[in-house]
Design a protein around this motif. Structure first.
Motif, PDB file in Angstrom:
ATOM      1  N   LEU A 130      31.272  34.836 -94.300  1.00 17.60           N
ATOM      2  CA  LEU A 130      32.111  35.557 -94.391  1.00 17.60           C
ATOM      3  C   LEU A 130      32.695  36.323 -94.288  1.00 17.60           C
ATOM      4  CD1 LEU A 130      32.509  36.473 -98.118  1.00 17.60           C
ATOM      5  CD2 LEU A 130      29.989  38.339 -97.634  1.00 17.60           C
ATOM      6  N   GLY A 131      31.614  37.158 -93.481  1.00 12.30           N
ATOM      7  CA  GLY A 131      33.792  38.402 -92.342  1.00 12.30           C
ATOM      8  C   GLY A 131      34.161  37.640 -91.907  1.00 12.30           C
ATOM      9  N   TYR A 132      34.276  35.808 -91.456  1.00 12.76           N
ATOM     10  CA  TYR A 132      34.990  35.535 -90.992  1.00 12.76           C
ATOM     11  C   TYR A 132      36.164  35.074 -91.601  1.00 12.76           C
ATOM     12  CZ  TYR A 132      37.832  30.848 -88.813  1.00 12.76           C
ATOM     13  OH  TYR A 132      38.036  30.034 -88.618  1.00 12.76           O
ATOM     14  N   TYR A 133      35.721  35.018 -93.436  1.00 16.12           N
ATOM     15  CA  TYR A 133      36.729  34.512 -94.086  1.00 16.12           C
ATOM     16  C   TYR A 133      36.929  35.264 -94.552  1.00 16.12           C
ATOM     17  CZ  TYR A 133      34.536  29.137 -93.810  1.00 16.12           C
ATOM     18  OH  TYR A 133      33.383  28.284 -93.875  1.00 16.12           O
ATOM     19  N   SER A 157      38.525  20.216 -91.837  1.00 20.78           N
ATOM     20  CA  SER A 157      39.906  20.880 -93.541  1.00 20.78           C
ATOM     21  C   SER A 157      38.799  21.653 -94.081  1.00 20.78           C
ATOM     22  CB  SER A 157      39.601  19.509 -93.234  1.00 20.78           C
ATOM     23  OG  SER A 157      40.549  19.088 -94.617  1.00 20.78           O
ATOM     24  N   SER A 158      37.444  21.695 -94.020  1.00 22.17           N
ATOM     25  CA  SER A 158      36.823  22.401 -95.410  1.00 22.17           C
ATOM     26  C   SER A 158      37.482  23.414 -94.809  1.00 22.17           C
ATOM     27  CB  SER A 158      35.505  21.952 -95.099  1.00 22.17           C
ATOM     28  OG  SER A 158      34.979  20.956 -95.080  1.00 22.17           O
ATOM     29  N   THR A 159      36.716  24.085 -93.058  1.00 19.35           N
ATOM     30  CA  THR A 159      37.053  25.780 -93.075  1.00 19.35           C
ATOM     31  C   THR A 159      38.467  26.339 -93.373  1.00 19.35           C
ATOM     32  OG1 THR A 159      35.633  25.066 -91.040  1.00 19.35           O
ATOM     33  CG2 THR A 159      37.252  27.501 -90.927  1.00 19.35           C
ATOM     34  N   GLN A 160      39.060  25.370 -93.186  1.00 22.34           N
ATOM     35  CA  GLN A 160      40.333  25.451 -93.576  1.00 22.34           C
ATOM     36  C   GLN A 160      41.175  25.892 -95.438  1.00 22.34           C
ATOM     37  OE1 GLN A 160      44.097  22.962 -92.785  1.00 22.34           O
ATOM     38  NE2 GLN A 160      45.684  24.380 -93.080  1.00 22.34           N
ATOM     39  N   LYS A 161      39.969  25.020 -96.157  1.00 21.90           N
ATOM     40  CA  LYS A 161      40.162  25.361 -97.671  1.00 21.90           C
ATOM     41  C   LYS A 161      39.954  26.560 -98.220  1.00 21.90           C
ATOM     42  CE  LYS A 161      40.280  20.091 -98.763  1.00 21.90           C
ATOM     43  NZ  LYS A 161      39.425  19.008 -98.635  1.00 21.90           N
ATOM     44  N   LEU A 171      34.704  34.672-105.761  1.00 26.08           N
ATOM     45  CA  LEU A 171      34.653  33.779-104.572  1.00 26.08           C
ATOM     46  C   LEU A 171      33.915  34.073-103.789  1.00 26.08           C
ATOM     47  CD1 LEU A 171      36.689  32.180-103.223  1.00 26.08           C
ATOM     48  CD2 LEU A 171      37.645  33.816-101.641  1.00 26.08           C
ATOM     49  N   ILE A 172      33.346  35.256-103.223  1.00 26.57           N
ATOM     50  CA  ILE A 172      31.334  35.155-102.302  1.00 26.57           C
ATOM     51  C   ILE A 172      30.323  34.383-102.735  1.00 26.57           C
ATOM     52  CG2 ILE A 172      30.372  37.576-101.515  1.00 26.57           C
ATOM     53  CD1 ILE A 172      32.637  39.464-101.827  1.00 26.57           C
ATOM     54  N   ARG A 173      30.307  35.358-104.512  1.00 23.32           N
ATOM     55  CA  ARG A 173      29.178  34.541-104.887  1.00 23.32           C
ATOM     56  C   ARG A 173      29.502  32.402-105.016  1.00 23.32           C
ATOM     57  NH1 ARG A 173      26.387  36.518-108.572  1.00 23.32           N
ATOM     58  NH2 ARG A 173      26.163  35.280-109.997  1.00 23.32           N
ATOM     59  N   ASN A 174      30.715  32.658-104.633  1.00 22.09           N
ATOM     60  CA  ASN A 174      30.705  30.567-105.132  1.00 22.09           C
ATOM     61  C   ASN A 174      31.372  30.335-103.746  1.00 22.09           C
ATOM     62  OD1 ASN A 174      29.706  29.434-108.370  1.00 22.09           O
ATOM     63  ND2 ASN A 174      31.033  30.955-108.086  1.00 22.09           N
ATOM     64  N   LEU A 175      31.223  30.724-102.530  1.00 23.46           N
ATOM     65  CA  LEU A 175      31.313  30.063-101.368  1.00 23.46           C
ATOM     66  C   LEU A 175      30.837  29.285-101.123  1.00 23.46           C
ATOM     67  CD1 LEU A 175      32.995  31.709 -98.736  1.00 23.46           C
ATOM     68  CD2 LEU A 175      30.505  32.107 -98.036  1.00 23.46           C
ATOM     69  N   PRO A 176      31.126  28.709-100.511  1.00 25.34           N
ATOM     70  CA  PRO A 176      30.911  27.091-100.235  1.00 25.34           C
ATOM     71  C   PRO A 176      30.640  26.392 -98.562  1.00 25.34           C
ATOM     72  CG  PRO A 176      33.682  27.194-100.902  1.00 25.34           C
ATOM     73  CD  PRO A 176      32.946  28.059-100.890  1.00 25.34           C
ATOM     74  N   ALA A 234      37.341  27.372 -78.982  1.00 24.75           N
ATOM     75  CA  ALA A 234      39.035  27.565 -78.762  1.00 24.75           C
ATOM     76  C   ALA A 234      39.913  27.267 -79.386  1.00 24.75           C
ATOM     77  CB  ALA A 234      39.346  27.950 -77.526  1.00 24.75           C
ATOM     78  N   MET A 235      39.655  25.527 -79.707  1.00 23.45           N
ATOM     79  CA  MET A 235      41.003  25.304 -79.589  1.00 23.45           C
ATOM     80  C   MET A 235      40.811  24.864 -81.097  1.00 23.45           C
ATOM     81  SD  MET A 235      42.296  25.263 -77.026  1.00 23.45           S
ATOM     82  CE  MET A 235      42.269  25.849 -75.089  1.00 23.45           C
ATOM     83  N   GLU A 236      39.625  24.773 -81.652  1.00 20.01           N
ATOM     84  CA  GLU A 236      40.036  24.066 -83.244  1.00 20.01           C
ATOM     85  C   GLU A 236      39.313  25.245 -84.012  1.00 20.01           C
ATOM     86  OE1 GLU A 236      36.411  21.443 -83.076  1.00 20.01           O
ATOM     87  OE2 GLU A 236      37.343  20.449 -81.755  1.00 20.01           O
ATOM     88  N   ILE A 237      39.433  24.803 -85.449  1.00 22.17           N
ATOM     89  CA  ILE A 237      39.998  26.116 -86.807  1.00 22.17           C
ATOM     90  C   ILE A 237      38.301  25.747 -87.175  1.00 22.17           C
ATOM     91  CG2 ILE A 237      39.944  26.974 -88.912  1.00 22.17           C
ATOM     92  CD1 ILE A 237      42.521  24.570 -88.856  1.00 22.17           C
ATOM     93  N   GLY A 238      37.920  27.485 -86.522  1.00 27.01           N
ATOM     94  CA  GLY A 238      36.197  28.437 -86.483  1.00 27.01           C
ATOM     95  C   GLY A 238      35.942  29.129 -86.217  1.00 27.01           C
ATOM     96  N   TYR A 239      34.520  29.358 -86.900  1.00 26.03           N
ATOM     97  CA  TYR A 239      34.380  30.505 -86.046  1.00 26.03           C
ATOM     98  C   TYR A 239      33.817  31.388 -85.275  1.00 26.03           C
ATOM     99  CZ  TYR A 239      29.219  29.501 -87.007  1.00 26.03           C
ATOM    100  OH  TYR A 239      28.517  29.228 -86.964  1.00 26.03           O
ATOM    101  N   THR A 240      33.552  30.512 -83.957  1.00 26.07           N
ATOM    102  CA  THR A 240      32.745  30.669 -83.217  1.00 26.07           C
ATOM    103  C   THR A 240      33.274  31.520 -81.754  1.00 26.07           C
ATOM    104  OG1 THR A 240      32.438  27.792 -83.023  1.00 26.07           O
ATOM    105  CG2 THR A 240      32.403  29.767 -80.661  1.00 26.07           C
TER     106      THR A 240
END
Length: 421
Positions: free
Chosen positions: A82-85, A52-56, A72-77, A152-158
């Motif tokens: 960064l490259g993934y987002y 959920s946090s990643t999706q936001k 947006l880069i400076r306040n990345l939560p 592979a099955m979840e939202i994430g950068y792996t």
């Protein structure tokens, strides 16, 4: 009777053997299994807190311009990534991604990472007579890793990060200096541990007998990932972004040591478990001198293992006051051994540490040196990963697992006639 036995038993086994000798076909099988698993099991799973946090964050980047706005880069939560987002946010913008589509993106990148792994394995085995069955088995071991499945099955950068790392190494080995800096720079922007590859590529080129660094474009290609990696640090004026991530960083610095030897020791324990006989091979093929050195080194580290026992995840203890295991193996050790989990982990640690010394002391062939350097540096940075806010434990080990498998495949000699043992 003989004909019937051939049809019922030997013919299917022969067909299976022929299929295993085609790693591309096995990769398609893995794709089919993962897609089936996604459609039948994970497709309608509820989104967890991390997803959920990643999706936001992805939604914020999808609504921004490309490249992302500096604010947006400076306040990345987040601690980074960064490259993934930036890339997935752009993809999400074009496909109007919801939860399921973002999960499909994760699945796609993980399957592409498996494909890059197969290409690398074929490259390293090209000059030897290693039976392709061993490439297929290595792929299955990699794909069967539970953290590869969840990645592979979840939202994430792996999966995205693994794809970038393996692609960077593939193009570097092919001496393609157009794509190497592209994939590696993006990997560095995704996770700082990609700098391991950047350092390795420079070392390999500087120590190569026929170094080609005199060509300016090659030198620039090797330096570029370091330059790109500095840009977010300049924007953040720190190693982490402003806002919530900066607060996490201060909390970690105030209440936790920068160095955690137990992170390294736990990684040693995972070697013989997640790579199976591909790491056991280092011991069976080692020379007497390496065996003696490995035994001595392991014995020296035994007191340190008990002096710095494996603890719970540091970040979870600090922020949530929760004792969260480092991963699946740690969870099983706690379940079976309770407060004596470190005694239970001692046996795989002992085997893994001995195997690591076999890796460290062996005579490495030139074609294996890039992978060897990557593996060695990965383990050397493990004591600092937790202090830098990185992912630790079993999930972090997934990053080095394919390189461990590739190293074994690349070290097989021509005279081995297709055998790994």
């Amino acid at each position: 009777v003989t004909r019937e036995l051939w049809i019922e038993y030997f013919l299917p086994m022969h067909a299976l053997k022929q299929w295993f000798e085609k790693p591309g076909s096995v990769w398609l099988f893995v794709v089919a299994v993962y897609v089936t698993l996604f459609m039948t099991v994970y497709r309608h799973h509820e989104v967890n807190d991390v997803e959920s946090s990643t999706q936001k964050i992805i939604v914020e980047f999808s609504e921004s311009s490309f490249p992302p706005k500096i604010e947006l880069i400076r306040n990345l939560p987040d601690w980074g990534h960064l490259g993934y987002y930036a890339i997935v946010g752009r993809v999400a913008h074009y496909i109007h991604a919801d939860e399921m589509r973002l999960r499909i993106v994760s699945l796609t990148f993980m399957l592409l990472a498996f494909g890059a792994f197969v290409l690398l394995a074929k490259f390293y085995c090209y000059s030897s007579r290693l039976n392709p069955i061993w490439i297929s088995l290595a792929l299955l071991i990699f794909a069967a890793n539970p953290y590869a499945v969840s990645g592979a099955m979840e939202i994430g950068y792996t999966g995205f990060f693994l794809f970038l790392l393996l692609s960077s190494l593939y193009f570097f080995e092919k001496e393609d200096y157009r794509w190497t800096p592209f994939f590696l720079s993006l990997a560095v922007l995704t996770d700082w541990r990609a700098l391991v590859l950047a350092v390795v590529f420079v070392i390999v080129r500087l120590t190569a007998s026929h170094s080609r660094l005199i060509r300016p474009e090659r030198g620039l290609a090797l330096i570029l990932p370091f330059v790109i990696g500095v840009l977010p640090i300049v924007a953040w004026n720190s190693v982490v972004p402003y806002g919530e991530a900066r607060d996490w960083w201060r909390l970690m610095k105030e209440h936790s040591s920068f160095v955690h030897p137990d992170g390294l020791f736990y990684s040693f324990a995972l070697i013989p478990i997640y790579t199976l006989f591909y790491s056991w091979n280092w011991g069976t093929r080692a020379r007497v001198r390496a065996l003696k050195r490995g035994a001595i080194g392991t014995l020296i580290l035994v007191p340190l293992y008990f002096l710095f026992p494996v603890h719970f995840d540091k970040w979870s203890v600090l922020k949530f006051n929760a004792e969260v295991p480092l991963g699946l193996i740690d969870t099983w050790a706690i379940h079976l051994g309770g407060e004596y989990k470190n005694l239970l982990l001692f046996l795989p640690w002992l085997a893994g540490t001995f195997l690591f010394f076999q890796l460290l002391f062996r005579d490495v062939m030139d074609q294996s040196k890039p992978v060897w350097y990557i593996v060695i540096l990965f383990f050397f940075i493990q004591p600092f990963v937790s202090g830098m806010g990185g992912v630790t434990g079993d999930k972090a080990f997934l990053i080095v697992a394919p390189f461990l498998l590739l190293f074994t495949l690349s070290e097989v000699l021509v005279g081995d006639e297709g055998k790994l043992f």
